[in-house]
Design an enzyme around this catalytic site. Sequence first.
Site, mmCIF file in Angstrom:
data_model
loop_
_atom_site.group_PDB
_atom_site.id
_atom_site.type_symbol
_atom_site.label_atom_id
_atom_site.label_comp_id
_atom_site.label_asym_id
_atom_site.label_seq_id
_atom_site.Cartn_x
_atom_site.Cartn_y
_atom_site.Cartn_z
ATOM 1 N N ASP A 80 0.827 -1.192 0.000
ATOM 2 C CA ASP A 80 0.000 0.000 0.000
ATOM 3 C C ASP A 80 0.865 1.246 0.000
ATOM 4 O OD1 ASP A 80 -2.343 1.826 0.895
ATOM 5 O OD2 ASP A 80 -3.263 -0.151 0.753
ATOM 6 N N HIS A 129 -3.315 5.922 4.106
ATOM 7 C CA HIS A 129 -4.160 4.867 3.538
ATOM 8 C C HIS A 129 -3.723 3.476 3.981
ATOM 9 C CE1 HIS A 129 -5.778 2.228 0.328
ATOM 10 N NE2 HIS A 129 -6.765 3.113 0.280
ATOM 11 N N SER A 289 -11.146 -0.273 -0.626
ATOM 12 C CA SER A 289 -9.823 -0.417 -0.010
ATOM 13 C C SER A 289 -9.931 -0.934 1.414
ATOM 14 C CB SER A 289 -9.103 0.937 0.020
ATOM 15 O OG SER A 289 -8.561 1.238 -1.224
#
Length: 418
Positions: A80, A129, A289
Amino acid sequence: MTTTYRTAALLAAGTLTALLAAPAAAAAPRPDGPALDGSGECTFPMKKQIEGIPWPLQRVLLDELWQDTKGKGVRVAVIDTGVDDVNPQLRKAVDAKAGKDYLKPDKENPGFGDEKRGKTDGTVDDVGHGTKVAGIIAAQPRKGTGFVGLAPEATIIPIRQNDEKNSGKSDTMALAIDHAVKMGAQVINISQDTTQPLGPDSPMARAVARAIAKDVVVVASAGNDGMDGAQKNTYPAAFPGVLAVASSDRNNERAAFSQSGDFVGVAAPGVDIVSTVPGGGQCVDNGTSFSAPYVAGVAVLLRAKYPEWSAAQIVARIEQTAVRSVKGRDPHVGWGVVDPVRALADIGPGTPPSSPTPDPGPAKPPVPEAARLALTETPQERSERLATYALGIGAVLVAVVAGTAVVIRDSRRRRGVR
Protein backbone atom coordinates in the site's frame (compact mmCIF):
# COMPACT_ATOMS: atom_id res chain seq x y z
CA MET A 1 4.99 -1.92 -19.88
CA THR A 2 3.94 -0.37 -16.60
CA THR A 3 0.56 0.72 -15.31
CA THR A 4 -0.10 3.59 -12.96
CA TYR A 5 -1.94 2.45 -9.85
CA ARG A 6 -4.77 4.06 -8.01
CA THR A 7 -5.61 3.27 -4.43
CA ALA A 8 -9.32 2.52 -4.17
CA ALA A 9 -10.34 4.64 -1.25
CA LEU A 10 -11.83 8.08 -1.25
CA LEU A 11 -15.24 9.61 -1.91
CA ALA A 12 -16.28 13.24 -2.18
CA ALA A 13 -19.83 14.59 -1.88
CA GLY A 14 -21.34 11.59 -3.62
CA THR A 15 -18.77 11.58 -6.45
CA LEU A 16 -15.58 9.63 -6.63
CA THR A 17 -12.52 11.82 -6.39
CA ALA A 18 -9.25 11.02 -8.09
CA LEU A 19 -8.14 8.14 -5.94
CA LEU A 20 -5.26 8.90 -3.65
CA ALA A 21 -5.55 12.59 -4.39
CA ALA A 22 -3.61 15.01 -2.26
CA PRO A 23 -5.35 15.44 1.11
CA ALA A 24 -7.66 18.42 1.33
CA ALA A 25 -7.81 20.72 4.31
CA ALA A 26 -9.59 19.02 7.17
CA ALA A 27 -12.60 20.43 8.90
CA ALA A 28 -12.42 21.39 12.55
CA PRO A 29 -12.63 18.35 14.86
CA ARG A 30 -16.02 17.67 16.37
CA PRO A 31 -16.41 17.23 20.13
CA ASP A 32 -17.19 13.53 19.68
CA GLY A 33 -14.08 12.68 17.67
CA PRO A 34 -12.26 13.22 14.37
CA ALA A 35 -14.00 15.15 11.65
CA LEU A 36 -14.08 14.19 8.00
CA ASP A 37 -13.12 16.51 5.21
CA GLY A 38 -14.71 16.45 1.79
CA SER A 39 -12.69 13.48 0.57
CA GLY A 40 -13.26 11.20 3.53
CA GLU A 41 -9.74 11.73 4.87
CA CYS A 42 -8.76 13.30 8.17
CA THR A 43 -5.74 14.97 9.66
CA PHE A 44 -3.28 12.87 11.62
CA PRO A 45 -2.18 12.11 14.18
CA MET A 46 -5.55 12.38 15.89
CA LYS A 47 -5.38 13.53 19.48
CA LYS A 48 -8.86 12.21 20.20
CA GLN A 49 -9.82 8.60 19.69
CA ILE A 50 -13.14 7.33 18.40
CA GLU A 51 -14.70 5.87 21.53
CA GLY A 52 -17.62 3.89 20.16
CA ILE A 53 -17.57 0.46 18.56
CA PRO A 54 -17.67 0.84 14.74
CA TRP A 55 -20.78 -0.60 13.13
CA PRO A 56 -19.02 -3.48 11.31
CA LEU A 57 -17.66 -4.69 14.67
CA GLN A 58 -21.05 -4.33 16.32
CA ARG A 59 -22.21 -7.16 14.07
CA VAL A 60 -19.41 -9.46 15.18
CA LEU A 61 -19.37 -11.34 18.48
CA LEU A 62 -15.66 -10.90 19.10
CA ASP A 63 -15.54 -13.35 22.02
CA GLU A 64 -16.97 -16.01 19.75
CA LEU A 65 -14.77 -14.98 16.82
CA TRP A 66 -11.63 -15.18 18.95
CA GLN A 67 -12.45 -18.27 20.98
CA ASP A 68 -9.79 -20.27 19.10
CA THR A 69 -7.33 -17.67 17.80
CA LYS A 70 -6.63 -13.98 17.28
CA GLY A 71 -4.30 -14.64 14.37
CA LYS A 72 -1.08 -15.18 16.28
CA GLY A 73 1.76 -16.49 14.13
CA VAL A 74 0.20 -15.47 10.81
CA ARG A 75 2.07 -12.98 8.64
CA VAL A 76 0.08 -10.69 6.36
CA ALA A 77 1.63 -8.29 3.87
CA VAL A 78 0.00 -4.90 3.31
CA ILE A 79 1.12 -3.59 -0.09
CA ASP A 80 0.00 0.00 0.00
CA THR A 81 1.20 3.50 0.89
CA GLY A 82 3.24 2.19 3.80
CA VAL A 83 2.19 1.23 7.33
CA ASP A 84 2.97 3.53 10.24
CA ASP A 85 4.39 1.72 13.27
CA VAL A 86 4.12 4.71 15.61
CA ASN A 87 0.36 4.40 16.13
CA PRO A 88 0.04 2.57 19.49
CA GLN A 89 -2.46 0.09 18.06
CA LEU A 90 0.01 -1.02 15.39
CA ARG A 91 3.37 -0.56 17.10
CA LYS A 92 3.71 -4.20 18.17
CA ALA A 93 2.00 -5.59 15.09
CA VAL A 94 4.34 -4.24 12.40
CA ASP A 95 7.48 -6.18 11.46
CA ALA A 96 9.57 -3.30 10.13
CA LYS A 97 12.58 -5.53 9.50
CA ALA A 98 10.59 -7.44 6.89
CA GLY A 99 9.21 -4.29 5.26
CA LYS A 100 10.35 -2.56 2.11
CA ASP A 101 9.86 0.77 0.34
CA TYR A 102 9.74 0.69 -3.47
CA LEU A 103 9.38 4.46 -3.89
CA LYS A 104 12.18 6.98 -4.09
CA PRO A 105 12.48 9.22 -1.03
CA ASP A 106 10.58 12.48 -1.38
CA LYS A 107 13.01 15.25 -0.38
CA GLU A 108 10.19 17.76 0.04
CA ASN A 109 8.09 15.40 2.13
CA PRO A 110 10.44 12.77 3.54
CA GLY A 111 7.92 11.10 5.79
CA PHE A 112 5.56 11.51 8.70
CA GLY A 113 7.47 12.91 11.68
CA ASP A 114 11.19 13.39 12.14
CA GLU A 115 11.62 9.81 13.30
CA LYS A 116 10.59 8.62 9.81
CA ARG A 117 13.17 10.54 7.80
CA GLY A 118 15.25 8.29 5.60
CA LYS A 119 13.28 5.14 6.43
CA THR A 120 13.16 2.53 3.67
CA ASP A 121 11.39 -0.26 5.57
CA GLY A 122 7.84 0.49 4.48
CA THR A 123 6.86 2.30 7.68
CA VAL A 124 6.60 5.72 6.01
CA ASP A 125 2.95 6.54 5.28
CA ASP A 126 2.42 10.16 4.24
CA VAL A 127 -1.10 9.42 3.02
CA GLY A 128 -2.46 7.32 5.88
CA HIS A 129 -4.16 4.87 3.54
CA GLY A 130 -1.95 1.86 4.21
CA THR A 131 -2.10 2.47 7.96
CA LYS A 132 -5.91 2.35 7.82
CA VAL A 133 -5.76 -0.88 5.82
CA ALA A 134 -3.37 -2.48 8.31
CA GLY A 135 -5.47 -1.38 11.27
CA ILE A 136 -8.58 -3.15 9.99
CA ILE A 137 -6.55 -6.35 9.90
CA ALA A 138 -4.39 -6.22 13.02
CA ALA A 139 -4.95 -3.13 15.21
CA GLN A 140 -4.56 -4.15 18.83
CA PRO A 141 -7.05 -3.14 21.55
CA ARG A 142 -6.44 0.21 23.20
CA LYS A 143 -8.13 1.97 26.06
CA GLY A 144 -10.33 4.82 24.92
CA THR A 145 -11.51 3.32 21.62
CA GLY A 146 -13.89 0.58 20.59
CA PHE A 147 -11.98 -0.03 17.38
CA VAL A 148 -9.82 -3.13 17.05
CA GLY A 149 -8.57 -5.23 14.13
CA LEU A 150 -10.19 -8.56 13.29
CA ALA A 151 -6.88 -10.38 13.86
CA PRO A 152 -5.11 -8.32 16.56
CA GLU A 153 -2.30 -10.82 17.09
CA ALA A 154 -1.30 -11.08 13.43
CA THR A 155 1.99 -9.68 12.13
CA ILE A 156 1.97 -6.98 9.44
CA ILE A 157 4.68 -6.86 6.75
CA PRO A 158 4.68 -3.20 5.61
CA ILE A 159 5.40 -2.63 1.92
CA ARG A 160 5.24 0.88 0.49
CA GLN A 161 4.45 0.74 -3.21
CA ASN A 162 2.25 3.81 -3.82
CA ASP A 163 1.70 7.37 -2.61
CA GLU A 164 -0.55 10.41 -3.09
CA LYS A 165 1.05 11.02 -6.51
CA ASN A 166 0.06 7.57 -7.80
CA SER A 167 3.71 6.65 -8.18
CA GLY A 168 2.93 2.94 -8.00
CA LYS A 169 3.40 0.91 -11.17
CA SER A 170 2.42 -2.62 -12.12
CA ASP A 171 6.07 -3.61 -12.27
CA THR A 172 6.79 -2.39 -8.73
CA MET A 173 3.61 -4.13 -7.59
CA ALA A 174 5.04 -7.36 -8.97
CA LEU A 175 8.27 -6.78 -7.02
CA ALA A 176 6.27 -6.04 -3.89
CA ILE A 177 4.31 -9.27 -4.19
CA ASP A 178 7.50 -11.29 -4.64
CA HIS A 179 9.01 -9.57 -1.59
CA ALA A 180 5.93 -10.38 0.48
CA VAL A 181 6.23 -14.06 -0.40
CA LYS A 182 9.94 -14.00 0.36
CA MET A 183 9.24 -12.53 3.81
CA GLY A 184 6.85 -15.37 4.63
CA ALA A 185 3.50 -13.71 4.02
CA GLN A 186 0.62 -16.18 4.30
CA VAL A 187 -1.93 -13.54 3.32
CA ILE A 188 -1.38 -10.54 1.01
CA ASN A 189 -3.73 -7.56 0.98
CA ILE A 190 -3.72 -5.27 -2.08
CA SER A 191 -6.07 -2.29 -1.83
CA GLN A 192 -5.10 -0.87 -5.21
CA ASP A 193 -6.45 -1.41 -8.71
CA THR A 194 -6.10 -0.57 -12.36
CA THR A 195 -8.71 -0.93 -15.10
CA GLN A 196 -6.06 -1.31 -17.78
CA PRO A 197 -6.25 -4.90 -19.03
CA LEU A 198 -3.31 -6.98 -17.90
CA GLY A 199 -2.71 -10.33 -19.54
CA PRO A 200 -1.43 -13.52 -17.93
CA ASP A 201 2.09 -12.73 -19.13
CA SER A 202 2.28 -9.32 -17.48
CA PRO A 203 4.81 -9.03 -14.63
CA MET A 204 2.11 -8.55 -12.04
CA ALA A 205 0.01 -11.46 -13.28
CA ARG A 206 3.05 -13.71 -13.05
CA ALA A 207 3.86 -12.42 -9.55
CA VAL A 208 0.29 -13.12 -8.41
CA ALA A 209 0.48 -16.61 -9.93
CA ARG A 210 3.75 -17.26 -8.10
CA ALA A 211 2.23 -16.17 -4.80
CA ILE A 212 -0.80 -18.42 -5.26
CA ALA A 213 1.49 -21.28 -6.26
CA LYS A 214 3.26 -20.75 -2.91
CA ASP A 215 -0.13 -21.20 -1.20
CA VAL A 216 -0.59 -17.54 -0.27
CA VAL A 217 -4.11 -16.10 0.09
CA VAL A 218 -4.21 -12.99 -2.11
CA VAL A 219 -7.01 -10.53 -1.31
CA ALA A 220 -7.62 -7.44 -3.48
CA SER A 221 -10.14 -4.61 -3.58
CA ALA A 222 -12.58 -4.55 -6.51
CA GLY A 223 -12.26 -0.78 -7.01
CA ASN A 224 -14.45 2.29 -6.58
CA ASP A 225 -15.56 3.03 -10.15
CA GLY A 226 -19.00 1.46 -9.83
CA MET A 227 -21.15 4.59 -9.83
CA ASP A 228 -22.02 4.16 -13.51
CA GLY A 229 -23.24 0.60 -12.93
CA ALA A 230 -21.00 -0.81 -15.68
CA GLN A 231 -19.29 -4.12 -15.06
CA LYS A 232 -15.59 -4.24 -15.82
CA ASN A 233 -12.54 -6.07 -14.60
CA THR A 234 -9.96 -4.45 -12.36
CA TYR A 235 -6.52 -5.81 -11.59
CA PRO A 236 -5.09 -7.54 -9.62
CA ALA A 237 -8.59 -8.37 -8.32
CA ALA A 238 -9.64 -10.08 -11.57
CA PHE A 239 -6.61 -12.38 -11.80
CA PRO A 240 -7.41 -16.09 -11.33
CA GLY A 241 -7.17 -17.22 -7.72
CA VAL A 242 -7.40 -13.73 -6.21
CA LEU A 243 -10.24 -13.13 -3.76
CA ALA A 244 -11.79 -9.89 -5.07
CA VAL A 245 -13.74 -7.86 -2.51
CA ALA A 246 -16.54 -5.38 -3.17
CA SER A 247 -18.01 -2.94 -0.63
CA SER A 248 -21.30 -3.38 1.20
CA ASP A 249 -23.25 -0.86 3.26
CA ARG A 250 -25.13 -1.18 6.54
CA ASN A 251 -27.98 -2.96 4.73
CA ASN A 252 -25.67 -5.62 3.28
CA GLU A 253 -26.21 -4.15 -0.16
CA ARG A 254 -23.57 -3.01 -2.64
CA ALA A 255 -22.18 0.40 -1.82
CA ALA A 256 -22.94 2.76 -4.73
CA PHE A 257 -19.26 3.30 -5.55
CA SER A 258 -18.26 -0.37 -5.48
CA GLN A 259 -17.13 -1.83 -8.81
CA SER A 260 -19.21 -4.74 -10.07
CA GLY A 261 -18.12 -7.65 -12.22
CA ASP A 262 -18.11 -11.40 -12.55
CA PHE A 263 -14.71 -11.46 -10.84
CA VAL A 264 -16.12 -10.26 -7.49
CA GLY A 265 -15.82 -12.99 -4.87
CA VAL A 266 -17.44 -11.49 -1.79
CA ALA A 267 -18.36 -8.14 -0.27
CA ALA A 268 -17.50 -6.60 3.09
CA PRO A 269 -18.28 -3.36 4.94
CA GLY A 270 -16.84 -0.35 3.11
CA VAL A 271 -18.92 2.63 4.24
CA ASP A 272 -18.05 4.79 7.28
CA ILE A 273 -15.13 2.55 8.20
CA VAL A 274 -13.06 3.40 11.28
CA SER A 275 -9.35 2.59 11.38
CA THR A 276 -5.92 3.71 12.55
CA VAL A 277 -3.98 6.69 11.17
CA PRO A 278 -0.26 7.53 11.33
CA GLY A 279 0.96 8.79 14.67
CA GLY A 280 -2.07 7.78 16.70
CA GLY A 281 -5.83 7.80 16.85
CA GLN A 282 -8.41 6.72 14.30
CA CYS A 283 -10.30 8.16 11.36
CA VAL A 284 -13.31 7.31 9.18
CA ASP A 285 -13.13 6.53 5.47
CA ASN A 286 -15.02 4.82 2.64
CA GLY A 287 -14.05 2.46 -0.15
CA THR A 288 -13.35 -1.07 -1.26
CA SER A 289 -9.82 -0.42 -0.01
CA PHE A 290 -11.18 -0.98 3.48
CA SER A 291 -13.44 -3.88 2.56
CA ALA A 292 -10.48 -5.96 1.36
CA PRO A 293 -8.58 -5.92 4.70
CA TYR A 294 -11.77 -6.89 6.51
CA VAL A 295 -11.74 -10.08 4.43
CA ALA A 296 -7.97 -10.42 4.80
CA GLY A 297 -8.46 -10.36 8.57
CA VAL A 298 -10.87 -13.28 8.33
CA ALA A 299 -8.36 -15.12 6.13
CA VAL A 300 -5.68 -14.57 8.78
CA LEU A 301 -7.88 -16.09 11.49
CA LEU A 302 -8.64 -19.10 9.28
CA ARG A 303 -4.94 -19.61 8.53
CA ALA A 304 -4.25 -19.61 12.26
CA LYS A 305 -7.12 -21.95 13.14
CA TYR A 306 -6.62 -24.36 10.24
CA PRO A 307 -2.90 -24.28 9.37
CA GLU A 308 -3.30 -27.42 7.29
CA TRP A 309 -5.79 -25.79 4.91
CA SER A 310 -4.65 -24.58 1.51
CA ALA A 311 -5.16 -21.03 0.28
CA ALA A 312 -7.94 -22.28 -2.01
CA GLN A 313 -9.72 -23.86 0.95
CA ILE A 314 -9.48 -20.62 2.91
CA VAL A 315 -11.06 -18.75 0.00
CA ALA A 316 -13.75 -21.42 -0.36
CA ARG A 317 -14.65 -21.18 3.32
CA ILE A 318 -15.00 -17.39 3.18
CA GLU A 319 -17.19 -17.59 0.07
CA GLN A 320 -19.35 -20.43 1.32
CA THR A 321 -20.16 -18.81 4.66
CA ALA A 322 -20.98 -15.36 3.25
CA VAL A 323 -24.49 -14.00 3.76
CA ARG A 324 -26.21 -14.22 0.39
CA SER A 325 -28.87 -11.83 -0.86
CA VAL A 326 -29.63 -13.94 -3.94
CA LYS A 327 -29.19 -17.56 -4.88
CA GLY A 328 -25.75 -18.23 -6.26
CA ARG A 329 -23.21 -15.62 -7.29
CA ASP A 330 -24.00 -11.97 -7.89
CA PRO A 331 -21.80 -9.55 -9.88
CA HIS A 332 -22.32 -6.84 -7.27
CA VAL A 333 -21.48 -8.66 -4.03
CA GLY A 334 -20.15 -12.00 -5.28
CA TRP A 335 -21.22 -14.88 -3.05
CA GLY A 336 -22.48 -12.42 -0.43
CA VAL A 337 -21.31 -10.32 2.51
CA VAL A 338 -18.58 -11.90 4.61
CA ASP A 339 -19.64 -13.30 8.00
CA PRO A 340 -16.49 -13.61 10.16
CA VAL A 341 -18.07 -15.62 12.98
CA ARG A 342 -19.75 -18.05 10.62
CA ALA A 343 -16.51 -18.49 8.68
CA LEU A 344 -14.64 -19.38 11.90
CA ALA A 345 -17.35 -21.67 13.27
CA ASP A 346 -16.36 -25.29 13.76
CA ILE A 347 -17.23 -27.42 10.76
CA GLY A 348 -16.78 -30.89 12.23
CA PRO A 349 -14.65 -33.62 10.69
CA GLY A 350 -13.14 -33.12 7.26
CA THR A 351 -12.13 -29.99 5.42
CA PRO A 352 -13.78 -27.66 2.90
CA PRO A 353 -13.60 -28.59 -0.78
CA SER A 354 -10.30 -27.99 -2.50
CA SER A 355 -12.02 -25.81 -5.09
CA PRO A 356 -12.84 -22.22 -4.14
CA THR A 357 -16.17 -22.46 -5.96
CA PRO A 358 -18.90 -22.84 -3.33
CA ASP A 359 -22.26 -24.53 -3.60
CA PRO A 360 -24.74 -22.55 -5.76
CA GLY A 361 -27.00 -21.03 -3.15
CA PRO A 362 -28.61 -22.36 0.00
CA ALA A 363 -30.13 -25.82 -0.02
CA LYS A 364 -33.80 -26.04 -0.98
CA PRO A 365 -36.18 -26.81 1.91
CA PRO A 366 -37.59 -30.37 1.90
CA VAL A 367 -40.88 -30.82 0.07
CA PRO A 368 -43.70 -31.50 2.60
CA GLU A 369 -45.13 -35.03 2.49
CA ALA A 370 -48.64 -35.31 1.08
CA ALA A 371 -51.31 -36.42 3.55
CA ARG A 372 -52.18 -40.14 3.29
CA LEU A 373 -55.74 -40.94 2.13
CA ALA A 374 -57.09 -44.12 3.78
CA LEU A 375 -59.74 -46.08 1.83
CA THR A 376 -60.68 -48.45 4.71
CA GLU A 377 -61.34 -48.17 8.45
CA THR A 378 -60.06 -50.12 11.43
CA PRO A 379 -62.34 -52.51 13.35
CA GLN A 380 -62.43 -50.06 16.24
CA GLU A 381 -63.44 -47.23 13.92
CA ARG A 382 -66.18 -49.47 12.42
CA SER A 383 -67.52 -50.42 15.88
CA GLU A 384 -67.60 -46.79 16.93
CA ARG A 385 -69.39 -45.85 13.72
CA LEU A 386 -72.04 -48.60 14.18
CA ALA A 387 -72.55 -47.68 17.81
CA THR A 388 -73.11 -44.07 16.76
CA TYR A 389 -75.62 -45.22 14.17
CA ALA A 390 -77.44 -47.40 16.77
CA LEU A 391 -77.71 -44.52 19.21
CA GLY A 392 -78.97 -42.22 16.50
CA ILE A 393 -81.57 -44.73 15.29
CA GLY A 394 -82.70 -45.43 18.89
CA ALA A 395 -83.15 -41.73 19.57
CA VAL A 396 -85.22 -41.38 16.39
CA LEU A 397 -87.47 -44.36 17.34
CA VAL A 398 -88.06 -42.99 20.81
CA ALA A 399 -88.99 -39.64 19.32
CA VAL A 400 -91.35 -41.32 16.82
CA VAL A 401 -93.09 -43.43 19.51
CA ALA A 402 -93.46 -40.46 21.84
CA GLY A 403 -94.80 -38.31 19.04
CA THR A 404 -97.31 -40.99 17.99
CA ALA A 405 -98.57 -41.34 21.57
CA VAL A 406 -99.17 -37.60 21.84
CA VAL A 407 -101.09 -37.55 18.56
CA ILE A 408 -103.36 -40.44 19.62
CA ARG A 409 -104.08 -38.84 23.02
CA ASP A 410 -105.01 -35.49 21.48
CA SER A 411 -107.24 -37.19 18.94
CA ARG A 412 -109.20 -39.04 21.65
CA ARG A 413 -109.70 -35.83 23.65
CA ARG A 414 -111.27 -34.09 20.70
CA ARG A 415 -113.74 -37.01 20.26
CA GLY A 416 -114.54 -37.19 23.95
CA VAL A 417 -113.00 -40.59 24.30
CA ARG A 418 -111.36 -41.29 27.61
